[in-house]
Design a protein around this motif. Structure first.
Motif, PDB file in Angstrom:
ATOM      1  N   LEU A 114       0.815  -1.208   0.000  1.00 12.76           N
ATOM      2  CA  LEU A 114       0.000   0.000   0.000  1.00 12.76           C
ATOM      3  C   LEU A 114       0.849   1.258   0.000  1.00 12.76           C
ATOM      4  CD1 LEU A 114      -3.250   0.704   1.865  1.00 12.76           C
ATOM      5  CD2 LEU A 114      -1.379   2.311   2.131  1.00 12.76           C
ATOM      6  N   GLU A 115       1.931   1.264   0.805  1.00 17.80           N
ATOM      7  CA  GLU A 115       2.753   2.460   0.912  1.00 17.80           C
ATOM      8  C   GLU A 115       3.371   2.851  -0.424  1.00 17.80           C
ATOM      9  OE1 GLU A 115       2.232   0.732   4.848  1.00 17.80           O
ATOM     10  OE2 GLU A 115       2.908  -0.096   2.939  1.00 17.80           O
ATOM     11  N   THR A 116       3.562   1.877  -1.315  1.00 12.79           N
ATOM     12  CA  THR A 116       4.138   2.158  -2.626  1.00 12.79           C
ATOM     13  C   THR A 116       3.045   2.407  -3.655  1.00 12.79           C
ATOM     14  OG1 THR A 116       6.027   0.736  -2.129  1.00 12.79           O
ATOM     15  CG2 THR A 116       5.661   1.294  -4.440  1.00 12.79           C
ATOM     16  N   ASN A 117       2.120   1.476  -3.758  1.00  6.00           N
ATOM     17  CA  ASN A 117       1.071   1.560  -4.781  1.00  6.00           C
ATOM     18  C   ASN A 117       0.027   2.619  -4.443  1.00  6.00           C
ATOM     19  OD1 ASN A 117      -1.913   0.365  -5.402  1.00  6.00           O
ATOM     20  ND2 ASN A 117      -0.534   0.064  -7.143  1.00  6.00           N
ATOM     21  N   GLY A 118      -0.262   2.776  -3.147  1.00  6.60           N
ATOM     22  CA  GLY A 118      -1.209   3.803  -2.727  1.00  6.60           C
ATOM     23  C   GLY A 118      -2.663   3.401  -2.783  1.00  6.60           C
TER      24      GLY A 118
ATOM     25  N   ARG B  72      -1.427   6.007   2.807  1.00  8.14           N
ATOM     26  CA  ARG B  72      -0.043   6.165   2.338  1.00  8.14           C
ATOM     27  C   ARG B  72       0.685   7.197   3.196  1.00  8.14           C
ATOM     28  NH1 ARG B  72       1.629   9.773  -1.367  1.00  8.14           N
ATOM     29  NH2 ARG B  72      -0.452  10.074  -2.215  1.00  8.14           N
ATOM     30  N   LEU B  73      -0.004   8.306   3.525  1.00  8.88           N
ATOM     31  CA  LEU B  73       0.619   9.355   4.336  1.00  8.88           C
ATOM     32  C   LEU B  73       0.863   8.884   5.764  1.00  8.88           C
ATOM     33  CD1 LEU B  73      -1.345  12.557   3.209  1.00  8.88           C
ATOM     34  CD2 LEU B  73       0.724  11.544   2.224  1.00  8.88           C
ATOM     35  N   LEU B  74       0.005   7.971   6.230  1.00 11.76           N
ATOM     36  CA  LEU B  74       0.138   7.459   7.596  1.00 11.76           C
ATOM     37  C   LEU B  74       1.482   6.761   7.788  1.00 11.76           C
ATOM     38  CD1 LEU B  74      -1.624   7.483  10.118  1.00 11.76           C
ATOM     39  CD2 LEU B  74      -2.505   5.255   9.463  1.00 11.76           C
ATOM     40  N   SER B  75       1.945   6.071   6.748  1.00  9.28           N
ATOM     41  CA  SER B  75       3.247   5.399   6.846  1.00  9.28           C
ATOM     42  C   SER B  75       4.370   6.419   6.993  1.00  9.28           C
ATOM     43  CB  SER B  75       3.491   4.519   5.621  1.00  9.28           C
ATOM     44  OG  SER B  75       3.632   5.302   4.452  1.00  9.28           O
ATOM     45  N   LEU B  76       4.222   7.592   6.353  1.00  7.39           N
ATOM     46  CA  LEU B  76       5.220   8.659   6.495  1.00  7.39           C
ATOM     47  C   LEU B  76       5.158   9.261   7.897  1.00  7.39           C
ATOM     48  CD1 LEU B  76       4.748  10.483   3.054  1.00  7.39           C
ATOM     49  CD2 LEU B  76       6.460   8.767   3.656  1.00  7.39           C
TER      50      LEU B  76
ATOM     51  N   GLY C 224       6.708   7.102  10.262  1.00 12.50           N
ATOM     52  CA  GLY C 224       8.158   7.142  10.070  1.00 12.50           C
ATOM     53  C   GLY C 224       8.817   8.339  10.725  1.00 12.50           C
ATOM     54  N   GLY C 225       8.011   9.210  11.354  1.00  7.61           N
ATOM     55  CA  GLY C 225       8.582  10.332  12.111  1.00  7.61           C
ATOM     56  C   GLY C 225       8.376  11.702  11.501  1.00  7.61           C
ATOM     57  N   LEU C 226       7.737  11.795  10.327  1.00  5.99           N
ATOM     58  CA  LEU C 226       7.525  13.099   9.706  1.00  5.99           C
ATOM     59  C   LEU C 226       6.324  13.803  10.326  1.00  5.99           C
ATOM     60  CD1 LEU C 226       8.037  12.455   5.860  1.00  5.99           C
ATOM     61  CD2 LEU C 226       9.695  13.303   7.518  1.00  5.99           C
TER      62      LEU C 226
END
Length: 324
Positions: A58-62, A151-155, A158-160
């Motif tokens: 999901l994080e790649t394909n969206g 997808r944004l949730l993974s970022l 990741g600390g952003l």
């Protein structure tokens, strides 16, 4: 003379993908965000191998794979058995193919039990290169707000910060906030809707509010789903309803069902605590608590212990409640 600017994204090779039969499979070259070139070769993955040989991140394909229901795939299901207009695009990872673009085509092929044409590269592509390439070549339906949020949730995980995410993805901070809220709605509630792409930001907001209220009052989302699932099935089975009408009916069921549960407080569960462990399973000394009520239970204890407990309890009551 200035150097020729490298195009980021899709560049077509001299041999088109749709060609007459030849000894070599058609190829296509993509230029990655880092400037590196990757060659993709057309492969046909047969229906019986598709689920095992391909996967989606999901994080790649969206694309939220849980949202790829037959209703949402209706446009592709109608044609994919006859022809596939565009190949999916993937990269080899540990002997399997990660689908960068074309997860809707993959899901439709799985549903119809047909094969899938995929442009596959064996070039070592990093996760970030793959994510940006997938964004560049998306040819299918625009991702819905929840898919963007997942997808944004993974970022974010990741600390952003949300501001950093907005800058990194070229989005407004308001769009990031809305997308993350949509991603926060429990998946169980989203699964009630046959076509997730019909959901709008106000819909996600209403679902999140219902879920939060249930949590605050000690109610489980699963209990709401059990309560309304039969009514949801009835709505989905009704003929003649447009997709937005189906969505609005289900939203109404969620709102009314959650309100009913909130107004009916959940019964307190009885909690049992062992006060002593005995070798004999029929002997016990335990305390039971339910809400503000508690009790002590003993079984197969000596008369002497019972008399001592009576004495201690009576003395304790006099100490705290006074003489009668």
């Amino acid at each position: 003379m200035s150097a020729k600017r490298i195009t980021i994204g899709r560049t077509f090779s001299q041999t088109p993908v749709q060609t007459e039969e030849s000894q070599e499979s058609p190829t296509q070259t993509f230029v990655l965000s880092t400037g590196k070139r990757a060659v993709f070769r057309l492969e046909r993955i047969e229906a019986k191998e598709l689920a095992e040989k391909t996967f989606v991140v999901l994080e790649t394909n969206g694309r939220d794979q849980a949202g790829l229901t037959p209703d949402s795939l209706r446009d592709i299901i109608r044609t994919i058995k006859l022809q596939q207009f565009f190949p999916a695009i993937g990269v080899k990872r540990d002997g399997r193919i990660e689908i960068l673009d074309g997860s809707r085509r993959r899901a439709a092929a799985l549903y119809c039990k047909t094969g899938l044409d995929i442009l596959v590269s064996e070039t070592a592509i990093t996760t970030d290169e793959a994510r940006r390439l997938a964004q560049d070549i998306q040819t299918a339906r625009e991702h819905n707000l929840r898919e963007v949020g997942l997808r944004l949730l993974s970022l974010k995980n990741g600390g952003l910060s949300q501001k950093e995410i907005a800058e990194n993805q070229g989005l407004s901070q308001a769009k990031v906030t809305r997308a993350l809220q949509a991603a926060s709605v429990p998946a169980e509630l989203i699964s009630l809707f046959p076509n997730h792409s019909e959901l709008t930001y106000p819909d996600y907001k209403a679902l999140l509010m219902a879920a939060d209220k249930l949590t605050e009052t000690g109610q489980a989302v699963d209990r709401l789903i059990e309560t309304i699932s039969m009514d949801v099935d009835s709505v989905c089975a009704r003929e003649g309803l447009a997709e937005d009408e189906v969505k609005n009916h289900i939203l109404r069921l969620v709102r009314n069902g959650s309100q009913t549960l909130i107004e009916t407080p959940a019964k307190d569960k009885t909690v049992s605590e062992n006060l002593w462990t005995f070798g004999d399973k029929d002997r016990f000394a335990r305390k039971k608590t339910r809400g503000r009520m508690f009790s002590y239970e003993f079984n197969r204890q000596s008369k002497e212990l019972q008399e001592e407990l009576d004495r201690v309890i009576a003395e304790t009551l006099r100490q705290y409640l006074g003489e009668q």
